[in-house]
Enzyme design. Structure first.
Site, PDB file in Angstrom:
ATOM      1  N   LYS A 178      14.105  11.680 -12.226  1.00 21.11           N
ATOM      2  CA  LYS A 178      12.671  11.627 -12.492  1.00 21.11           C
ATOM      3  C   LYS A 178      11.866  11.112 -11.314  1.00 21.11           C
ATOM      4  O   LYS A 178      10.721  11.506 -11.116  1.00 21.11           O
ATOM      5  CB  LYS A 178      12.398  10.794 -13.751  1.00 21.11           C
ATOM      6  CG  LYS A 178      12.911  11.490 -15.013  1.00 21.11           C
ATOM      7  CD  LYS A 178      12.321  10.907 -16.270  1.00 21.11           C
ATOM      8  CE  LYS A 178      12.743  11.731 -17.480  1.00 21.11           C
ATOM      9  NZ  LYS A 178      12.204  11.208 -18.744  1.00 21.11           N
ATOM     10  N   LYS A 258      19.292  22.809 -19.774  1.00 18.62           N
ATOM     11  CA  LYS A 258      19.250  22.567 -21.221  1.00 18.62           C
ATOM     12  C   LYS A 258      17.839  22.792 -21.778  1.00 18.62           C
ATOM     13  O   LYS A 258      16.847  22.710 -21.045  1.00 18.62           O
ATOM     14  CB  LYS A 258      19.747  21.152 -21.548  1.00 18.62           C
ATOM     15  CG  LYS A 258      18.843  20.022 -21.082  1.00 18.62           C
ATOM     16  CD  LYS A 258      19.444  18.690 -21.512  1.00 18.62           C
ATOM     17  CE  LYS A 258      18.509  17.535 -21.133  1.00 18.62           C
ATOM     18  NZ  LYS A 258      19.030  16.231 -21.571  1.00 18.62           N
ATOM     19  N   LYS A 261      11.565  19.998 -24.216  1.00 22.10           N
ATOM     20  CA  LYS A 261      10.166  20.055 -24.658  1.00 22.10           C
ATOM     21  C   LYS A 261       9.230  20.268 -23.476  1.00 22.10           C
ATOM     22  O   LYS A 261       8.141  20.817 -23.618  1.00 22.10           O
ATOM     23  CB  LYS A 261       9.778  18.737 -25.350  1.00 22.10           C
ATOM     24  CG  LYS A 261      10.540  18.418 -26.604  1.00 22.10           C
ATOM     25  CD  LYS A 261      10.135  17.032 -27.101  1.00 22.10           C
ATOM     26  CE  LYS A 261      11.128  16.496 -28.111  1.00 22.10           C
ATOM     27  NZ  LYS A 261      10.890  15.101 -28.453  1.00 22.10           N
TER      28      LYS A 261
END
Length: 392
Positions: A178, A258, A261
């Site tokens: 991140k 994967k 959202k």
């Protein structure tokens, strides 16, 4: 002696009256000061810090019952998608029958490591509560609560953070991934795994359902158990991982990653509230390959294999049985079979979420009840931590 003027006499009398009143005020202030000191002594910070969290409830240590205690959390970042359901929530439901003590938390403290709109966050918390209940989480068999409402999480996180080295955090996958995406991550993102450890340790959890990408974070929690127990005496059990047997659900548009959202492609992710038409459209447009036969080979045919994974999980059959059912079908026809299986499982969940969303007061009540139950477990543990660390 010259007689005093009326003006001087008036001033003198006034001065005497003021002096008399000052003495009264001083006496009152002195008495109040004694009273205040008594109150301070009775409600000293030491007494407050070491007291129980729930007013009117006598809190005491509750060791995990025989068979252990399960803890897991999910961020309120919108309605769960198919990957969340198959990879975590379905497993959460079954764990309610396997363990005597189960806690599931909507981890809103974790969610603010990324910018959040406050109104949207409030809405997402209730949406997540509705989603969990609709998927089968039972507040009578599991404690369902909102993380930020149990302040002990944040306090234990600080204490554990003081036992954690910076290099230990720097090499964890969450920070690496991140911080690269944002070029520079926040302190909250950096210490995120310490808060995860605090979530687990606060309830003396013995088992934690995790995905493969979270195993290293659980290993940090295990390390912190050993470090704390070594410094302050045995208190926390070392939690074990409960790995899901379900294969990861991949993006419908890029099966090398994967399902997520945050995927910018709307067709890549199926949410558990998608309508039957939306589900059919997304599966119809799912990436496959130029071979029409349906086989399961994640390495060379990731797109088709992802559909087989979804089909087998939603129809509750084995991968081999899913491939057998697809015999003689091309991928276009097989997508219809997959669509039917997904719609059949998700329709009752979607309808229940819609019903629960229409009653936010009920959702708030469920979370409030869960928060009180969670604090009854958390407060005595943190009280013991404070005493061992030397705060009281």
């Amino acid at each position: 002696m010259r007689p005093r003027s009326r003006y001087y006499t008036s001033i003198t009398h006034s001065h005497r009256r003021v002096k008399s009143k000052s003495k009264m005020a001083l006496s009152v202030r002195t008495n109040f000061k004694h009273l205040f000191r008594f109150i301070q002594k009775f409600n000293s910070p030491q007494r407050l810090l070491c007291s129980g969290a729930c007013t009117g409830t006598k809190l005491s240590f509750q060791e995990p019952p025989g068979g252990g205690r399960v803890f897991s959390g999910i961020q309120p970042t919108g309605v769960p998608h198919l990957g969340n359901y198959l990879g975590a929530l379905e497993n959460w439901v079954s764990l309610q029958d396997q363990y005597p003590s189960v806690l599931y938390s909507i981890v809103d403290l974790h969610s603010i490591t990324q910018p959040q709109d406050p109104a949207r966050l409030r809405s997402n918390i209730l949406d997540m509560a509705a989603s969990l209940l609709a998927c089968g989480i039972d507040p009578e068999r599991a404690i369902l609560f909102q993380q930020s409402q149990v302040s002990e999480h944040a306090e234990l996180s600080w204490i554990l953070g003081c036992l954690t080295s910076m290099p230990r955090l720097r090499h964890l996958p969450q920070w690496k991934m991140k911080s690269k995406q944002k070029n520079e991550g926040s302190v909250g993102l950096y210490t995120y795994p310490v808060l995860q450890a605090a979530d687990i340790l606060l309830y003396k959890s013995t088992h934690v359902p995790v995905g493969e990408d979270q195993v290293q974070h659980l290993e940090l929690a295990q390390d912190l158990v050993r470090i704390f127990n070594n410094h302050y005496g045995d208190l926390f059990p070392e939690p074990s991982a409960l790995l899901s047997s379900t294969r990861k659900v991949k993006s419908l548009r890029d099966p090398s990653i994967k399902m997520s959202k945050s995927d910018p492609q709307a067709m890549a992710t199926i949410t558990i509230t998608d309508s039957p038409d939306d589900i059919a459209l997304k599966i119809r447009r799912a990436v496959t390959d130029f071979t029409s036969e349906v086989t399961f080979d994640p390495e060379t045919r990731p797109g088709v294999s992802n559909l087989v994974t979804i089909h087998s999980a939603m129809a509750m059959i084995s991968v081999d049985e899913a491939v057998s059912q697809a015999k003689g079908m091309d991928t276009g026809v097989y997508k219809k079979l997959v669509t039917e299986a997904v719609i059949q499982r998700l329709t009752p969940i979607r309808e229940e979420i819609e019903r629960l969303r229409s009653d936010p007061a009920h959702l708030e009540g469920v979370l409030a009840q869960g928060t009180c139950r969670a604090r009854e477990l958390a407060a005595p543990v943190l009280r013991e931590v404070r005493q061992r660390v030397g705060f009281c």
